[in-house]
Enzyme design. Sequence first.
Site, PDB file in Angstrom:
ATOM      1  N   HIS A  90       0.824  -1.207   0.000  1.00  0.00           N
ATOM      2  CA  HIS A  90       0.000   0.000   0.000  1.00  0.00           C
ATOM      3  C   HIS A  90       0.862   1.262   0.000  1.00  0.00           C
ATOM      4  CE1 HIS A  90      -3.051  -2.718   2.207  1.00  0.00           C
ATOM      5  NE2 HIS A  90      -3.405  -2.620   0.948  1.00  0.00           N
ATOM      6  N   HIS A 115       5.144   7.024   6.629  1.00  0.00           N
ATOM      7  CA  HIS A 115       4.873   6.444   5.319  1.00  0.00           C
ATOM      8  C   HIS A 115       4.530   7.544   4.324  1.00  0.00           C
ATOM      9  CE1 HIS A 115       0.823   6.534   7.194  1.00  0.00           C
ATOM     10  NE2 HIS A 115       0.446   6.875   5.974  1.00  0.00           N
ATOM     11  N   HIS A 117       2.540   8.992   0.486  1.00  0.00           N
ATOM     12  CA  HIS A 117       1.438   8.917  -0.480  1.00  0.00           C
ATOM     13  C   HIS A 117       1.786   9.748  -1.707  1.00  0.00           C
ATOM     14  CE1 HIS A 117      -1.489   7.008   2.287  1.00  0.00           C
ATOM     15  NE2 HIS A 117      -0.873   7.713   3.223  1.00  0.00           N
ATOM     16  N   HIS A 134       3.429  10.996   6.051  1.00  0.00           N
ATOM     17  CA  HIS A 134       2.660  10.973   7.296  1.00  0.00           C
ATOM     18  C   HIS A 134       3.515  10.369   8.398  1.00  0.00           C
ATOM     19  CE1 HIS A 134      -1.462  10.906   5.026  1.00  0.00           C
ATOM     20  NE2 HIS A 134      -0.880  12.088   5.024  1.00  0.00           N
ATOM     21  N   THR A 202      -6.332   7.702   7.133  1.00  0.00           N
ATOM     22  CA  THR A 202      -6.749   7.760   5.727  1.00  0.00           C
ATOM     23  C   THR A 202      -6.781   6.390   5.070  1.00  0.00           C
ATOM     24  OG1 THR A 202      -4.496   8.113   4.887  1.00  0.00           O
ATOM     25  CG2 THR A 202      -5.781  10.081   5.524  1.00  0.00           C
ATOM     26  N   THR A 203      -6.590   5.354   5.847  1.00  0.00           N
ATOM     27  CA  THR A 203      -6.683   3.978   5.356  1.00  0.00           C
ATOM     28  C   THR A 203      -7.592   3.184   6.287  1.00  0.00           C
ATOM     29  OG1 THR A 203      -4.716   3.326   6.625  1.00  0.00           O
ATOM     30  CG2 THR A 203      -4.365   4.042   4.350  1.00  0.00           C
TER      31      THR A 203
END
Length: 250
Positions: A90, A115, A117, A134, A202-203
């Site tokens: 992801h 992590h 995005h 993040h 957000t996941t």
Amino acid sequence: MQKTMIYILIVAAIAIMLSEGEQKKHNAQWGYKGDLAPEYWAKLDKEYEMCEKGKNQSPIDIAGQKTEASLEYITFYDDARATTFSNNGHTLKVSFARGNIIDFQGKDYSLVQMHFHTPSENRIDGISYEMEAHLVHKNKDGDFAVIAVMFEEAEDTNIVLNKLLRNVPEEKGESNSVRADVYGYDILPEDKEYYTFDGSLTTPPCTEGVKWIVFKNPVKASKNQLEDFRTIMKKNNRPLQDRNGRYILE
């Protein structure tokens, strides 16, 4: 003989219950495209229903009316190195040894992981950035605080990203040791003015009650560095969510 059979049945029943309990721990797969895309998350697993029903979901566009406030400076305690750089399918995730802590609104939050995005999930005044990092924190009560850092393309090479990319895990499930010295808050911009608001992860499971800290000023990364992240992670940003009247403090 009868007692033996009863004992066997009891052991079997316990084994079945434990097995069912283990199965419940494995939530449904999710992703960013096709039948696993964000618009289907709430239907993939009952544990993900907040992704659809929640009223304070993230990400958002930090635009429109904002409330000026005398926000306290965030205190950063930073003495723990990055340990591993992993690819979970992801995102690309950096794990740290214990020791990185922020003091935010009178509470201590420990850095759990960082992590990325591509492109950014949050927007600032309608602007979408090339990438967003993040830094996920958690306090002793289990509450989350997430620091968001935006990246914009520049000619200069980002030193921190350069160190991480030396050990980049290109394949899903791969995890590499971070050999270079990368500390918890090395990635942050020099100017630490920020916005803050209540939101969610957000996941999946899209847990709410998350304190968001979004830095106003982006950091720079080279075109090649950003392309390296995009090539591996692809498009992994959740669409914008409704603000629903939330206050944004700056």
